[in-house]
Design an enzyme around this catalytic site. Sequence first.
Site, PDB file in Angstrom:
ATOM      1  N   GLY A   1     -13.796   0.960  -5.412  1.00  0.00           N
ATOM      2  CA  GLY A   1     -13.840   1.556  -4.647  1.00  0.00           C
ATOM      3  C   GLY A   1     -14.229   1.200  -3.379  1.00  0.00           C
ATOM      4  O   GLY A   1     -14.578  -0.275  -3.206  1.00  0.00           O
TER       5      GLY A   1
ATOM      6  N   SER B   1     -10.518  -0.170   0.703  1.00  0.00           N
ATOM      7  CA  SER B   1     -11.637  -1.148   0.437  1.00  0.00           C
ATOM      8  C   SER B   1     -11.021  -2.470  -0.386  1.00  0.00           C
ATOM      9  O   SER B   1     -11.948  -3.433  -0.600  1.00  0.00           O
ATOM     10  CB  SER B   1     -12.686  -0.506  -0.189  1.00  0.00           C
ATOM     11  OG  SER B   1     -13.006   0.647   0.265  1.00  0.00           O
TER      12      SER B   1
ATOM     13  N   THR C   1      -8.391   0.787 -10.529  1.00  0.00           N
ATOM     14  CA  THR C   1      -8.170  -0.387  -9.733  1.00  0.00           C
ATOM     15  C   THR C   1      -8.074  -1.685 -10.622  1.00  0.00           C
ATOM     16  O   THR C   1      -8.865  -1.430 -11.467  1.00  0.00           O
ATOM     17  CB  THR C   1      -8.773  -0.639  -8.567  1.00  0.00           C
ATOM     18  OG1 THR C   1      -8.419   0.479  -7.777  1.00  0.00           O
ATOM     19  CG2 THR C   1      -8.220  -1.556  -7.443  1.00  0.00           C
TER      20      THR C   1
ATOM     21  N   ARG D   1       0.825  -1.164  -0.035  1.00  0.00           N
ATOM     22  CA  ARG D   1       0.105   0.119  -0.055  1.00  0.00           C
ATOM     23  C   ARG D   1       0.681   1.222  -0.042  1.00  0.00           C
ATOM     24  O   ARG D   1       1.996   1.205   0.807  1.00  0.00           O
ATOM     25  CB  ARG D   1      -0.889   0.077   1.285  1.00  0.00           C
ATOM     26  CG  ARG D   1      -1.916   1.092   1.295  1.00  0.00           C
ATOM     27  CD  ARG D   1      -3.032   1.041   0.501  1.00  0.00           C
ATOM     28  NE  ARG D   1      -4.074   1.912   0.748  1.00  0.00           N
ATOM     29  CZ  ARG D   1      -4.902   2.174  -0.050  1.00  0.00           C
ATOM     30  NH1 ARG D   1      -5.266   1.609  -1.335  1.00  0.00           N
ATOM     31  NH2 ARG D   1      -6.009   2.924   0.357  1.00  0.00           N
TER      32      ARG D   1
HETATM   33  O1  DON Z   1      -7.989   1.354  -2.090  1.00  0.00           O
HETATM   34  C1  DON Z   1      -9.239   1.619  -2.121  1.00  0.00           C
HETATM   35  O2  DON Z   1      -9.964   0.950  -1.543  1.00  0.00           O
HETATM   36  C2  DON Z   1      -9.243   2.582  -3.449  1.00  0.00           C
HETATM   37  N1  DON Z   1      -8.389   3.305  -3.681  1.00  0.00           N
HETATM   38  C3  DON Z   1      -9.764   1.597  -4.619  1.00  0.00           C
HETATM   39  C4  DON Z   1     -10.350   2.402  -5.839  1.00  0.00           C
HETATM   40  C5  DON Z   1     -10.832   1.453  -6.705  1.00  0.00           C
HETATM   41  O3  DON Z   1     -11.185   0.372  -6.652  1.00  0.00           O
HETATM   42  C6  DON Z   1     -11.442   2.344  -7.863  1.00  0.00           C
HETATM   43  N2  DON Z   1     -12.020   1.516  -8.971  1.00  0.00           N
HETATM   44  N3  DON Z   1     -12.764   1.470  -9.769  1.00  0.00           N
END
Ligand code: DON
Length: 621
Positions: free
Chosen positions: A528, A505, A432, A136
Amino acid sequence: MIPSTPSLRLPMALGSARPLHRLAAHATLGVGLWLTASSAIAADDFQYSRPSIAPETGSGYEEKPGWSTSSFAVAAANPLATDAGYQVLKAGGSAIDAAIAVQMVLTLVEPQSSGIGGGAFLMLAEDGEVFAYDGREQAPGGVDESLFLDGEGKPLDFMTAVESGRSVGVPGTVRMLEMAHDSHGKLPWKALFEPAITLATEGFEISPRLHQSIAATPSLADDEIAGAFYFNADGEALAAGETLKNPALAAVLTRIAEQGSSALHTGQIAEDLVARVRHHPDMPGVLSLEDMAGYAAVERDPLCTPWRQWEVCGFPPPSSGHLTLMQILGMMAARPAIETPVKDGVPTVEWLHPFLEASRLAFADRGRYIGDGDFVDAPGGDWSTLLAEDYLAKRAELIKDQSMGSGAAEPGNPAPLESALASQPEQPEHGTSHISIIDAEGQALAMTTSIEQAFGARIMANGGSDQPGGFLLNNELTDFSFRATDDQGTPIANRVEAGKRPRSSMSPTLVFDRDSGDLVASLGSPGGAAIIHYTAEAIDAMLHWDLDAQQALNLPHAITTGGTVYLEEGRFPDAVVRDLQGLGHEVETRELVSGLQALRVTEEGIFGGADPRREGVVMGD
Ligand code: DON
């Protein structure tokens, strides 16, 4: 069938002295798939050949067949990336080898979603043990809780913060992959960069989804490098099917291939990256060379949670994914059985109502308690208090026939906390990608990888090259709470602190049979906060309702973080909307673009599914 007991190795001391989760002694992949010790193989055993994969005709919702393989499989969000992983597996590479090849190709062909400028979480199972590698992003040493506040102490507009140098965290994906490869790799590190370097040098065809993502992100053109690279002379997004070469990225990847992660974290590539952040024209950040050089991936204790007849293993904080999705599934399991969870490929109101109510309750706990465990105390000193059966049974009693309604769910009290915390309001999270892989010798992984928004901070770095292209920098720090406290001054767990990792998430998940320890599935998704709902729904559908991996991923989605319920547009009959409203839910419809990838171990081998909403495919033999 259980093969002879695999030898259990001692936990490896890589970055963390804590004990690792160990599965039942008979852990294996199940029928026909055996665990054997990995041994290194030579670079010459891997010769990448450029595939002729044409981009799909479109993106949106495209039916996929599901894929059956007998001994190994790889599922990723782009066919060129999946193919790179497949070629590595075919050459005898391990799952982590394949993941490295996949990630490097994704940096090139799906730059909007993940890459070497971002972060990732990796769950890996081998020889009866489960490992959790944390790559991360980290907040620079020079930030404090005012990072996303304006001069008057008010939170910045979200997109202003995203498109700035302030949102860029120290990237961790390459260091994490290197750490995992040191322990679980078979092919030499360098060989795994060959597919991406070849495609970056010779060019690849822009996929419809990449084209759509560029077109939907006009502000990308404001970045000097990205603007010149992803748009034509008329300022239009490069078209799907056009061939794109990325020589600057090929040069960066060649250096990382030869020198390892230090080529990214120190020297010219790091200097260029830091300069891009610190000289951002609108809002510079404070990321430093020391932050880059000092970044370390962390090996954490995975969370493995008993659920029905399975053991579901996922990532601990800084991800909230596993804790929150297992709270939802745990509350569902504590309630009376649901007779018909799905009808004609659509979840029923009988399932949707408790799922949404459980989501409200689980997100209330997430908002109150979850932040980077290196900075924030878990309730009762242990994150598993949030998943205790009796605690979830009590929480499940709050689910009634009528909805508790928007904003009504309060956090529970799983165990005493040393100091009070305030709840974090939900913020938007949207780039992501998810990768699931099982190799022929039984190493399995689930990796979710991110640069946060589409094209991250919309800043491209190029290692100081004078050639076109480069790679995108994450905006992962906007996953922190912009406010450090509530109106009463009580601190929020996920507030910004120097050196902290923002709450995520992401929910890379490996599932095992509780009795035998056999691997049952690997899955995960982007999306997200909705990653949590997407993954929970897929686990319930694939394991508990026994849908195959593709059917489970096709299901329409329903999400809530405590307020409005969002149903996937065009996928639910009107009667479902009316019935949910009748139960007191505020309902709206919208696009819910998950990007699930799932591999399910079957009697015959492996059955894989890829999300019909994105361009992913599964390959294997
Ligand atoms: O780490 C996270 O939870 C977010 N930054 C993830 C973002 C994400 O999944 C965007 N996707 N479509």
